[in-house]
Design a protein around this motif. Structure first.
Motif, mmCIF file in Angstrom:
data_model
loop_
_atom_site.group_PDB
_atom_site.id
_atom_site.type_symbol
_atom_site.label_atom_id
_atom_site.label_comp_id
_atom_site.label_asym_id
_atom_site.label_seq_id
_atom_site.Cartn_x
_atom_site.Cartn_y
_atom_site.Cartn_z
ATOM 1 N N PRO A 183 37.619 63.824 29.079
ATOM 2 C CA PRO A 183 36.742 63.547 30.227
ATOM 3 C C PRO A 183 35.644 64.588 30.365
ATOM 4 O O PRO A 183 35.735 65.691 29.812
ATOM 5 C CB PRO A 183 37.706 63.602 31.418
ATOM 6 C CG PRO A 183 38.764 64.564 30.983
ATOM 7 C CD PRO A 183 38.938 64.316 29.500
ATOM 8 N N LYS A 184 34.635 64.247 31.112
ATOM 9 C CA LYS A 184 33.606 65.215 31.454
ATOM 10 C C LYS A 184 34.222 66.316 32.320
ATOM 11 O O LYS A 184 35.225 66.087 33.013
ATOM 12 C CB LYS A 184 32.455 64.526 32.183
ATOM 13 C CG LYS A 184 31.636 63.592 31.284
ATOM 14 C CD LYS A 184 30.517 62.950 32.058
ATOM 15 C CE LYS A 184 29.556 62.213 31.123
ATOM 16 N NZ LYS A 184 30.229 61.187 30.313
ATOM 17 N N PRO A 185 33.639 67.509 32.299
ATOM 18 C CA PRO A 185 34.223 68.629 33.063
ATOM 19 C C PRO A 185 34.470 68.316 34.527
ATOM 20 O O PRO A 185 35.499 68.701 35.091
ATOM 21 C CB PRO A 185 33.190 69.746 32.878
ATOM 22 C CG PRO A 185 32.542 69.438 31.576
ATOM 23 C CD PRO A 185 32.476 67.939 31.501
ATOM 24 N N GLU A 186 33.552 67.586 35.164
ATOM 25 C CA GLU A 186 33.731 67.294 36.587
ATOM 26 C C GLU A 186 34.922 66.373 36.830
ATOM 27 O O GLU A 186 35.604 66.482 37.861
ATOM 28 C CB GLU A 186 32.462 66.699 37.186
ATOM 29 C CG GLU A 186 31.937 65.442 36.502
ATOM 30 C CD GLU A 186 30.934 65.725 35.398
ATOM 31 O OE1 GLU A 186 30.120 64.813 35.120
ATOM 32 O OE2 GLU A 186 30.969 66.835 34.822
ATOM 33 N N THR A 187 35.192 65.462 35.893
ATOM 34 C CA THR A 187 36.371 64.604 36.021
ATOM 35 C C THR A 187 37.639 65.409 35.830
ATOM 36 O O THR A 187 38.613 65.259 36.585
ATOM 37 C CB THR A 187 36.318 63.464 34.993
ATOM 38 O OG1 THR A 187 35.141 62.684 35.203
ATOM 39 C CG2 THR A 187 37.540 62.563 35.108
ATOM 40 N N PHE A 188 37.642 66.287 34.821
ATOM 41 C CA PHE A 188 38.820 67.107 34.554
ATOM 42 C C PHE A 188 39.136 68.000 35.750
ATOM 43 O O PHE A 188 40.295 68.084 36.193
ATOM 44 C CB PHE A 188 38.589 67.958 33.308
ATOM 45 C CG PHE A 188 39.817 68.701 32.845
ATOM 46 C CD1 PHE A 188 40.794 68.051 32.106
ATOM 47 C CD2 PHE A 188 40.002 70.042 33.158
ATOM 48 C CE1 PHE A 188 41.937 68.720 31.688
ATOM 49 C CE2 PHE A 188 41.132 70.723 32.738
ATOM 50 C CZ PHE A 188 42.101 70.059 31.998
ATOM 51 N N LEU A 189 38.138 68.663 36.306
ATOM 52 C CA LEU A 189 38.413 69.582 37.418
ATOM 53 C C LEU A 189 38.925 68.819 38.634
ATOM 54 O O LEU A 189 39.792 69.313 39.364
ATOM 55 C CB LEU A 189 37.170 70.410 37.752
ATOM 56 C CG LEU A 189 36.000 69.765 38.489
ATOM 57 C CD1 LEU A 189 36.185 69.822 40.002
ATOM 58 C CD2 LEU A 189 34.692 70.483 38.136
ATOM 59 N N ALA A 190 38.404 67.603 38.864
ATOM 60 C CA ALA A 190 38.868 66.819 40.008
ATOM 61 C C ALA A 190 40.336 66.453 39.859
ATOM 62 O O ALA A 190 41.091 66.449 40.840
ATOM 63 C CB ALA A 190 38.019 65.556 40.154
ATOM 64 N N LYS A 191 40.768 66.151 38.626
ATOM 65 C CA LYS A 191 42.154 65.773 38.386
ATOM 66 C C LYS A 191 43.091 66.971 38.516
ATOM 67 O O LYS A 191 44.114 66.910 39.207
ATOM 68 C CB LYS A 191 42.298 65.154 36.998
ATOM 69 C CG LYS A 191 41.523 63.866 36.784
ATOM 70 C CD LYS A 191 42.134 62.696 37.513
ATOM 71 C CE LYS A 191 41.416 61.408 37.152
ATOM 72 N NZ LYS A 191 41.998 60.219 37.855
ATOM 73 N N VAL A 192 42.761 68.075 37.836
ATOM 74 C CA VAL A 192 43.710 69.186 37.776
ATOM 75 C C VAL A 192 43.744 69.990 39.065
ATOM 76 O O VAL A 192 44.786 70.564 39.413
ATOM 77 C CB VAL A 192 43.440 70.100 36.569
ATOM 78 C CG1 VAL A 192 43.516 69.306 35.276
ATOM 79 C CG2 VAL A 192 42.111 70.833 36.683
ATOM 80 N N SER A 193 42.634 70.036 39.802
ATOM 81 C CA SER A 193 42.654 70.793 41.053
ATOM 82 C C SER A 193 43.621 70.165 42.049
ATOM 83 O O SER A 193 44.257 70.866 42.841
ATOM 84 C CB SER A 193 41.248 70.861 41.653
ATOM 85 O OG SER A 193 40.781 69.575 42.023
ATOM 86 N N ARG A 194 43.784 68.839 41.975
ATOM 87 C CA ARG A 194 44.710 68.143 42.867
ATOM 88 C C ARG A 194 46.165 68.305 42.435
ATOM 89 O O ARG A 194 47.083 67.895 43.154
ATOM 90 C CB ARG A 194 44.328 66.669 42.962
ATOM 91 C CG ARG A 194 43.098 66.438 43.826
ATOM 92 C CD ARG A 194 42.414 65.119 43.560
ATOM 93 N NE ARG A 194 41.312 64.887 44.480
ATOM 94 C CZ ARG A 194 40.132 65.498 44.435
ATOM 95 N NH1 ARG A 194 39.903 66.411 43.508
ATOM 96 N NH2 ARG A 194 39.182 65.219 45.312
ATOM 97 N N LEU A 195 46.365 68.900 41.258
ATOM 98 C CA LEU A 195 47.714 69.239 40.806
ATOM 99 C C LEU A 195 48.047 70.702 41.109
ATOM 100 O O LEU A 195 49.123 71.181 40.751
ATOM 101 C CB LEU A 195 47.846 68.969 39.299
ATOM 102 C CG LEU A 195 47.683 67.520 38.857
ATOM 103 C CD1 LEU A 195 47.730 67.430 37.324
ATOM 104 C CD2 LEU A 195 48.753 66.631 39.473
#
Length: 289
Positions: free
Chosen positions: A70-82
């Motif tokens: 994924p693009k960096p912004e997608t990755f950060l949105a996913k992992v920050s919620r974990l």
């Protein structure tokens, strides 16, 4: 991060289960031919405090490929919620033991510039065999106040597009390592996903990901890993190394093994055979490159 910090054992993690700066992620995933449900496995048994990292969800939603980075912004949105963010050590594991999906998660964090990430040696099976605790039940989503800020950074290993693999057919500047089983590489066994063609990219060497594991699914020593690479015609020197497989998951086992042996910059061809085997591009068959 050093190689020894990238692979941790169960005793190390068990002593730090309550550490406030460690995030544990279960990245269990199975091939389409495997009927098991990874989320159900997570609900039935997981390391206490672990959260589920779905490699089938943390992908580029605009891509037709199964595991496009994924693009960096997608990755950060996913992992920050974990709960994974800046200043946290991330520990990843999976229920396969061999670590293929966990190593995909490890590689993705590094590709986004997060160096403090490690794989649990032997995964959940060895964790349980060694008598460490597990919990079960549904995962409780984190409240927004528990989300963490994750800053993607450049400088991690690269994602390689098909055009670059095509160019390398003539340029031969990089070694392409195919992590699929020997039968799939040779074109004598079917692919777990739809494929027009069977075989391998011409010139690619075969490095089956299973070769990097011991019988108990722990990772082999750096010395053994270097010998495996050398025997396959992919010495771990300054030559660029690109890993591929079916969809870019077990390719990350090759990248992880190389990292343990001292080569930290292995790129991954995310499209892998899912893309190559369904395109009008050169295909080779048989056991040799």
């Amino acid at each position: 991060m050093t190689a020894c910090e990238a692979l941790i054992d169960g005793d190390w993690l068990a002593a730090r289960l309550d550490a406030p700066d460690i995030v544990i992620l279960d990245a269990t995933s199975f091939l389409p031919t495997d009927p098991r449900d990874p989320k159900q496995c997570f609900r039935e048994a997981r390391i206490p405090g672990a959260r589920f990292f779905d490699i089938n969800d943390v992908v580029d939603p605009a891509s037709k490929l199964s595991h496009a980075m994924p693009k960096p912004e997608t990755f950060l949105a996913k992992v920050s919620r974990l709960g994974a963010g800046d200043g946290f050590k991330v520990v990843v594991y999976d229920a396969n033991g061999g670590g293929s999906a966990a190593m995909r998660a490890w590689w993705m964090f590094r590709a986004c510039g997060h160096e403090d990430v490690a794989v649990l040696d032997g995964g959940l099976p060895k964790w349980i065999a060694d008598g460490h605790p597990v919990e079960d039940g549904p995962e409780r989503p984190l409240a927004p106040r528990d989300w963490r800020h994750f800053t993607p950074r450049e400088g991690g290993p690269r994602v390689v597009p098909m055009a670059e693999v095509l160019d390398n057919l003539t340029a031969k500047t990089a070694v392409l390592a195919d992590a699929r089983a020997a039968e799939r590489y040779a074109g004598t066994a079917p692919e777990p996903r739809a494929s027009r063609f069977f075989g391998h990219v011409p010139g690619a060497v075969n490095l089956p990901h299973a070769n990097f594991f011991n019988a108990d699914k722990t990772v082999k020593s750096p010395e053994e890993i270097r010998a495996i690479f050398a025997a396959a015609g992919a010495p771990l020197d300054s030559t660029p190394l690109v890993a591929m497989c079916g969809t870019g998951v077990t390719a990350c086992v090759v990248a992880f093994a190389a990292f343990l042996a001292g080569k930290t910059d292995v790129a991954v061809y995310d499209g892998s055979w899912e893309e190559w085997g369904n395109s009008d591009v050169p295909v080779a068959t048989g056991p040799k490159p």
